[in-house]
Design a protein around this motif. Sequence first.
Motif, PDB file in Angstrom:
ATOM      1  N   SER A  26      -2.315   2.901  -9.789  1.00 31.47           N
ATOM      2  CA  SER A  26      -2.337   1.541  -9.264  1.00 31.47           C
ATOM      3  C   SER A  26      -1.357   0.667 -10.041  1.00 31.47           C
ATOM      4  O   SER A  26      -1.502   0.465 -11.245  1.00 31.47           O
ATOM      5  N   THR A  32       0.836  -1.205   0.000  1.00 33.58           N
ATOM      6  CA  THR A  32       0.000   0.000   0.000  1.00 33.58           C
ATOM      7  C   THR A  32       0.870   1.254   0.000  1.00 33.58           C
ATOM      8  O   THR A  32       2.039   1.216   0.382  1.00 33.58           O
ATOM      9  N   TRP A  33       0.265   2.358  -0.410  1.00 32.73           N
ATOM     10  CA  TRP A  33       1.008   3.599  -0.559  1.00 32.73           C
ATOM     11  C   TRP A  33       1.600   4.061   0.764  1.00 32.73           C
ATOM     12  O   TRP A  33       2.719   4.584   0.812  1.00 32.73           O
ATOM     13  N   GLY A  50       1.066   5.871  -5.535  1.00 35.50           N
ATOM     14  CA  GLY A  50      -0.093   5.110  -5.065  1.00 35.50           C
ATOM     15  C   GLY A  50      -1.149   6.012  -4.460  1.00 35.50           C
ATOM     16  O   GLY A  50      -2.346   5.808  -4.642  1.00 35.50           O
TER      17      GLY A  50
END
Length: 143
Positions: A46, A2-3, A41
């Motif tokens: 994506s 995840t970012w 992100g």
Amino acid sequence: MTWWLWMVMGAIILGAELFAIDAQFYLVFMGISAALVGLAGLLGISLPEWAQWTAFATLSLLSFFTFRKSLYQKIHGGVVGFRENLSGDSVNVGDAIEPGGEARVSHRGSKWTARNTGQSVIAAGARARVVKVDGLTLHVEAE
């Protein structure tokens, strides 16, 4: 990943370089690269995990070879106007030095051995000119 994990990883790497480890700016660019992948992100780009790691590695390597050397020299390169070569500098001689003799002198905040390579005696309290440097020995002559 995840970012926000990329952002945390970037912050940890940057913090390690800036506060704990002097890795000569390699970790700075790795931290910035991790933060950039996290920012991508966050902005909604994506990417699959393999592409994130590839982007991280590519950004890190490109920034290493493009910016690291010049930025490191600007930050750690020394004081403006400070010459590395001591030849031509003047030093104060505390004790008289016979030709071929040595004495201790202070120069640029350090103690040095000064060797008189000239033909005349350098009087106590006089100034001498540095002709050459050999390790921690200054070869001096009377001014």
